[in-house]
Design an enzyme around this catalytic site. Structure first.
Site, PDB file in Angstrom:
ATOM      1  N   ASN A  34      10.687  -4.403  15.204  1.00  0.00           N
ATOM      2  CA  ASN A  34      11.641  -5.388  14.605  1.00  0.00           C
ATOM      3  C   ASN A  34      11.715  -6.867  15.322  1.00  0.00           C
ATOM      4  O   ASN A  34      11.110  -6.839  16.331  1.00  0.00           O
ATOM      5  CB  ASN A  34      13.094  -4.698  14.461  1.00  0.00           C
ATOM      6  N   ARG A  35      12.597  -7.729  14.743  1.00  0.00           N
ATOM      7  CA  ARG A  35      12.453  -9.180  15.386  1.00  0.00           C
ATOM      8  C   ARG A  35      13.559  -9.400  16.433  1.00  0.00           C
ATOM      9  O   ARG A  35      13.391 -10.578  16.642  1.00  0.00           O
ATOM     10  CB  ARG A  35      12.693 -10.058  14.060  1.00  0.00           C
TER      11      ARG A  35
END
Ligand code: CTP
Ligand code: CA
Length: 226
Positions: A34-35
């Protein structure tokens, strides 16, 4: 950056902060991630240390210099993050789950690299990961858990309503709700947030450096510990 002018209101307190984002292996070279950059978690760590706390950071895939004054435990997957957080939690006064933890992982981790074949690839089946924040809430009900538990939530829609429901569901004391949008949250130095407090008034933190959100969290935490 040297942090000055903070109260030493966390002196003698043990604080555990998860930061970054977990990676769930697909095969030896690929993962689902994820970011999350870890910037908010590291801002929490720096500010807690500046306010006198003994800080342990469980860092999931964070590519940032270690926060001053903190012990850093590096992890990759949710399983590793869970082990590290649950190992540190019984001795902690406060646990902050700032990490973006994967909700799902591939059901199978292939031992060899998946190769391209003539046809279309097979789908990757997913299974649910344990919810570490909810487990911390459970741990506390057995009196082994930390005194104060803080969760984070990044929401795109119905930010406050979703946040209040999540605060109740997870059994935490504080829930920091971020609106995800242009120039906010992931990978940026700035953040804007609302700190939802169980049985208390929400605290709105206007857009500013992630240290502002961190200090707002520690203000509420310190008053709860006092
Ligand atoms: N969290 C956790 N373990 C998980 C998933 C999330 O400990 N497996 C923690 C996060 O670190 C965060 C909080 O729970 O502090 C809220 O995460 P979020 O993803 O917003 O909540 P979910 O319950 O996973 O709900 P959803 O993703 O469906 O919005
Ligand atoms: Ca989630």
């Amino acid at each position: 950056r040297v942090l000055r002018g903070r109260p030493r209101d966390l002196a003698g307190r043990k604080v555990v902060i998860s930061a970054g984002g977990t990676r769930e292996p697909i095969d030896p070279v690929r993962y689902i991630g994820n970011r999350s950059s870890g910037l908010q978690g590291y801002a929490l760590a720096r500010t807690a240390a500046a306010r006198g706390a003994e800080v342990t950071v469980v860092a999931a895939n964070v590519a940032l210099p270690d926060p001053a004054g903190a012990t850093v435990v590096r992890v990759e997957s949710t399983a590793e993050l869970r082990d590290a957080v649950l190992a540190a939690a019984p001795a902690a006064d406060v646990v902050v789950m700032a990490a973006a933890v994967a909700d799902f992982r591939p059901a199978v981790r292939h031992d060899s690299k998946i190769k391209k074949t003539d046809g279309e690839p097979e789908a990757i089946a997913l299974v649910k990961n344990p919810d570490v924040l909810a487990e911390l809430g459970e741990l506390r009900r057995t009196a082994l858990g930390p005194e104060v538990i803080v969760g984070f939530a990044a929401e795109t829609d119905d930010v406050l309503a979703n946040g209040q429901a999540k605060l109740a569901r997870k059994g935490c004391d504080l829930l920091v709700v971020n609106q995800v949008g242009p120039g906010l949250a992931f990978g940026t130095p700035d953040n804007a947030a609302v700190v939802l407090v169980a049985g208390g008034e929400p605290v709105e933190v206007p857009r500013g450096p992630k240290e502002d959100v961190a200090d707002a969290v520690w203000d509420v935490v310190a008053s709860r510990l006092a």
